[in-house]
Scaffold this active site. Structure first.
Site, PDB file in Angstrom:
ATOM      1  N   GLN A  74       0.877  -1.164   0.000  1.00 34.25           N
ATOM      2  CA  GLN A  74       0.000   0.000   0.000  1.00 34.25           C
ATOM      3  C   GLN A  74       0.921   1.222   0.000  1.00 34.25           C
ATOM      4  OE1 GLN A  74      -3.691  -1.042   1.182  1.00 34.25           O
ATOM      5  NE2 GLN A  74      -3.808   0.373  -0.511  1.00 34.25           N
TER       6      GLN A  74
ATOM      7  N   THR B 241       0.114  -0.375   6.594  1.00 37.31           N
ATOM      8  CA  THR B 241      -1.110  -1.147   6.782  1.00 37.31           C
ATOM      9  C   THR B 241      -0.628  -2.584   6.743  1.00 37.31           C
ATOM     10  OG1 THR B 241      -1.565  -1.622   4.457  1.00 37.31           O
ATOM     11  CG2 THR B 241      -2.440   0.464   5.315  1.00 37.31           C
ATOM     12  N   SER B 242      -1.514  -3.544   6.951  1.00 39.86           N
ATOM     13  CA  SER B 242      -1.105  -4.944   6.799  1.00 39.86           C
ATOM     14  C   SER B 242      -1.628  -5.521   5.486  1.00 39.86           C
ATOM     15  CB  SER B 242      -1.578  -5.755   8.010  1.00 39.86           C
ATOM     16  OG  SER B 242      -0.946  -5.273   9.175  1.00 39.86           O
ATOM     17  N   HIS B 243      -1.817  -4.658   4.495  1.00 43.18           N
ATOM     18  CA  HIS B 243      -2.452  -5.059   3.238  1.00 43.18           C
ATOM     19  C   HIS B 243      -1.447  -5.587   2.227  1.00 43.18           C
ATOM     20  CE1 HIS B 243      -5.492  -1.724   4.508  1.00 43.18           C
ATOM     21  NE2 HIS B 243      -5.539  -2.780   5.288  1.00 43.18           N
ATOM     22  N   LEU B 244      -0.794  -6.691   2.544  1.00 43.82           N
ATOM     23  CA  LEU B 244       0.087  -7.338   1.580  1.00 43.82           C
ATOM     24  C   LEU B 244      -0.788  -8.055   0.551  1.00 43.82           C
ATOM     25  CD1 LEU B 244       2.707  -8.860   4.042  1.00 43.82           C
ATOM     26  CD2 LEU B 244       2.781  -6.653   2.864  1.00 43.82           C
TER      27      LEU B 244
END
Lengths: 591, 247
Positions: A346, A516-519
């Site tokens: 992100q 964010t943790s949006h891998l």
């Protein structure tokens, strides 16, 4: 190695995707076993209201998360560097235990824009192929927004999503997001109430000609009973949401929406604290025969199954493929292989705004995880990129989730980090500043030099190679972040701030700096096996009785939080398995 | 009747999984009903005041002096010493944090770029021990042989400045990484729930107006721009629970 009795379905990971698949397939009459690396988690045991509001334990010491000693990655910015292990988490967090990321998320519940699913085609048609930067490897998803809409709807109704519709079957609705794709019916519950900072933001944005709306939220605005009969309670705005479990049963999670029903299904069994090491293939490598997992005594077991579903978090889905020999690992130099290709994250940025303490009291501790007023005017291709020289965008908003003071004590840029001046600045600004960690939620498009593969040096606790992340920001994302952050800062100034500090995303990707943790990506979906790992139903091109489900399928990441799209893709795949695959097991798309 | 079958796969202790404060979890099977066991919850164990657990008495005095310059007392609020930050750090270093429990500790240990994050082979407890030795050595070298605790405030600030800018050498430790940890730990002790030994009497929360562990603001979400009137509560304490004399 001991072999366990055969099951119809083996599911790896019991978070959102695993829970939904397990429920749907056990309801279809199959024998389903789900493996979860971490422990079973529930509200009463793991985060009851009596001690859930503990910033140090959950936010700082990572109570609910995977430990790097269990599994980590190596990291480098580019292939010329030597990757080093991530010894402690920073840029993203990995959930652990039943519920997975669905337990500790904010529950910001966005749908992706319709043009996202046709991104390469759309941008090429509007701007020409030359407008897409060299090295950018964006592609179409192989599935359209219209195909996913019923499945978006199903996930939102599972979760009780609170929001204001912006587009009902093509008719633009007042107060909602006018840029969203058409939805077949309104959100299941009305939008959450908004605090002072979000209200000021919406007023300022509206006066500037933007179109603000409440962020869609999986924190309940009222009691809600979902179609499975599970009831959630209203959110109390406690300010301990993301990184935490919800002690009030107010945040949509597998625990609060589906597990109480799933666990009663006669065909369902879960094994917790059991880590799947690999998918077992037959001699030809074209069929999965089950999985091998290890229990807490270090004992390995084989679980035979007809159908294997990878439902782990993004990078772990990719890692399982690599360690099991499914498909070919991406090699950018040789331009071969797809497993690990198109890995993304992100491009988050923000700005902090400071107000006069005599006139502004924000009470930042009164918040939910998905609170806030947002605009979508600068997301996706909702604005003309022609004169700007970049592609991509993001939503932006006052989405401040907390006033937890270890994390959230904003001071003006240039303030010393310690001593009397720091202390005075903390006191002065704590209740009169606004800081949304992910105020600008920028997209991260895919590139040929951002990828996952296996590290040549560092090993995990089983002696297997760690997965290696090669990731950096590119000029396109820097330009986008500068532009978006400027627009955001203009709105904050119009809110009446006396000072605005801009924090655009600059420089190299830093693995210590939380975004964010949006891998996303690494096992991407697509119409062609030459550029994807799974077909439009998230079915492996190489091993047709293996499905790889989650954000690992995203060919690139949009300017939104990914979970609602993950939920929609999961229901889409469930539908394809139940209505097509089970009737005639085999490839659902001919390569 | 619901069937609860939480069977252990095998007994033994070959592999312990990591959680911050709960008992180690073991592999199990869940089917038929949600698992539930009495007494399974794991509330935090409150820090008990008393002698240092990790620091020597001399180290403890040095840490108290350092944190009290990082967050100094002023007429508005306590400094880090009186808030208990040194006790907080002591108890953390004596526990899983000090041992780097749960972090990745395989070699080789190579210094990389800033973006790759700390790569020290030493756990936080060992880093603190070495750093405190180095801080006294640096103080003595620059200030007539006196240890850090005996320096004037301005001289103490100069020594802390040398940690911050990395010019104070610490054997086998990247000084700037140690500074990042020290600053974080001090702020954590200042602002964490008092159950961990710092933020004594919720003084830091009162000072900025943070209501602490209150869990329900549903009556306050609509009240914009009004001062929040209620005093903080902690996980294990509230002003009302105390005898009148010590409120």
């Amino acid at each position: 190695m001991r072999k366990l009795p055969h099951k119809d379905v083996a599911i790896i990971g019991l978070g959102w995707t695993g829970s939904i698949m397990a429920h749907g397939l056990s309801e279809a009459g199959l024998d389903v076993i789900a493996f979860e690396r971490g422990p079973w988690r529930d509200t009463a045991q793991d985060f009851p209201p009596t001690y859930a509001p503990d910033e140090y334990r959950y936010r700082v010491r990572h109570e609910l998360f995977l430990r790097p000693a269990q599994m980590t990655f190596t990291f480098r910015n580019n292939p010329s560097q030597t990757a080093l292990p991530i010894r402690d988490w920073g840029a993203f967090m990995l959930g652990n235990g039943v519920g997975g990321g669905g337990l500790h998320w904010n529950a910001e519940m966005w749908r992706f824009e319709p043009s996202q699913f046709m991104l390469k085609t759309h941008l090429t048609e509007r701007y020409g192929a030359k407008f897409i930067p060299a090295g950018m490897t964006i592609q179409d998803w192989g599935v359209t927004y219209d195909e996913l809409e019923p499945h978006y709807d199903r996930f939102e109704y599972l979760c009780g999503t609170a929001g204001t519709a912006g587009n009902l079957r093509g008719a633009i609705q007042p107060g909602g997001n006018p840029f969203e794709g058409p939805r077949s019916r309104p959100y299941p519950t009305p939008a959450q109430k908004q605090p002072f900072n979000a209200t000021l933001f919406a007023k300022a944005a509206r006066e500037m000609g933007h179109q603000p709306f409440p962020q869609p939220s999986g924190n309940m605005s009222q009691p809600y009973t979902n179609p499975l009969g599970v009831t959630l309670g209203p959110c109390t705005f406690c300010g301990y949401c993301e990184w935490f479990g919800c002690g009030n049963y107010s945040k949509a999670s597998p625990q609060t929406t589906i597990l109480p029903v799933l666990v009663k299904q006669p065909g369902f069994t879960a094994r917790d604290n059991c880590e799947v090491l690999r998918i077992v293939l037959d001699a030809g490598g074209k069929r999965a025969t089950g999985v091998v997992f290890v229990d807490t005594d270090g004992e390995e077991w084989e679980q035979p199954a007809d159908l294997v579903l990878c439902c782990a978090f993004t990078p772990f889905n990719v890692q399982l493929l690599m360690l099991s020999g499914v498909g070919e690992i991406y090699d950018p130099a040789a331009k071969r292989g797809n497993v690990g290709r198109n890995f993304t994250h992100q491009t988050v940025s923000t700005a902090t705004a400071f107000f006069d303490p005599a006139t502004h009291r924000f009470n930042p501790f009164v918040a939910s995880g998905a609170i806030g007023m947002c605009i979508d005017d600068f997301n996706g291709d909702n604005f003309d990129h022609g004169p700007l020289g970049f592609v991509g965008g993001g939503y932006m908003g006052q989405v401040q989730t907390n006033g937890r003071p270890i994390e959230t004590t904003p001071v003006p840029a240039g303030t010393p980090t310690w001593g009397a001046k720091w202390k005075a600045a903390v006191k002065q600004n704590y209740n009169s500043s606004v800081y949304s960690g992910s105020g600008v939620h920028g997209s991260f498009y895919s590139y040929d030099d951002v990828f996952l593969d296996l590290d040549p040096t560092y090993k995990d606790r089983f002696g297997r190679p760690l997965m290696r992340m090669t990731i950096d920001f590119h000029e396109n994302e820097h330009k986008m972040s500068a532009f978006l952050t400027d627009r955001y800062a203009e709105i904050l100034r119009a809110m009446g701030a006396t000072r605005v500090d801009k924090l655009p995303r600059t420089g190299h990707y830093d693995v210590t700096d939380y975004q964010t943790s949006h891998l996303c990506g690494g096992a991407v979906m697509g119409a062609e096996p030459s550029t994807s790992v799974v077909n439009r139903y998230q079915q492996s091109w190489d091993v047709p009785n293996l499905f790889v489900i989650g954000a690992s399928s995203f060919p690139q990441n949009a300017g939104y939080n990914p979970t609602t799209t993950v939920g929609a893709l999961t229901y889409w795949t469930l539908d394809a398995i139940v209505n097509q695959y089970l009737k005639a097991p085999g490839p659902l798309v001919q390569a | 009747m619901l069937i609860l079958n939480r069977r252990r796969l095998l007994s033994g202790t070959a592999l312990v999984l990591f959680t911050a404060s709960s008992a180690p979890s073991r592999a199990g099977t869940i089917a038929g009903a949600l698992p539930w066991a009495p007494g399974a919850a794991a509330p935090p164990r409150p820090v008990v005041p008393g002698p240092w657990h990790f620091f020597t008495p001399a180290e403890g005095r040095t840490v108290e002096a350092i944190v009290d310059r990082i967050i100094p007392p002023d007429p508005d609020g306590p400094g880090a010493r009186d808030a208990g930050c040194a006790v907080f750090i002591d108890r953390q270093l004596a526990g899983p944090f000090g041992r780097a429990e749960g972090l990745y500790d395989h070699g080789p240990f190579v210094t990389g770029t800033k973006q790759q994050g700390p790569q020290s082979r030493l756990d936080p407890a060992t880093q603190y021990r070495g750093a405190l030795r180095a801080i006294d050595a640096y103080s003595a070298q620059h200030h007539d042989g006196r240890p850090f605790v005996d320096l004037a405030a301005a001289d103490q600030d100069a020594v802390i400045g040398a940690i911050e800018d990395g010019s104070l050498p610490i054997e086998d430790v990247v000084t700037k990484d140690f500074w990042t940890m020290l600053l974080k730990n001090t702020r954590q002790g200042f602002f964490a729930d008092p159950v961990y030994g710092g933020n004594r009497d919720m003084a830091a929360w009162k000072w900025i107006g943070f209501p602490g562990a209150r869990y329900d603001y549903s009556d306050w979400i609509d009240r914009h721009n009004e001062p929040y009137p209620h005093a903080p509560i902690g996980i294990a304490e509230a002003p009302l629970w105390r005898p009148a004399a010590s409120k």
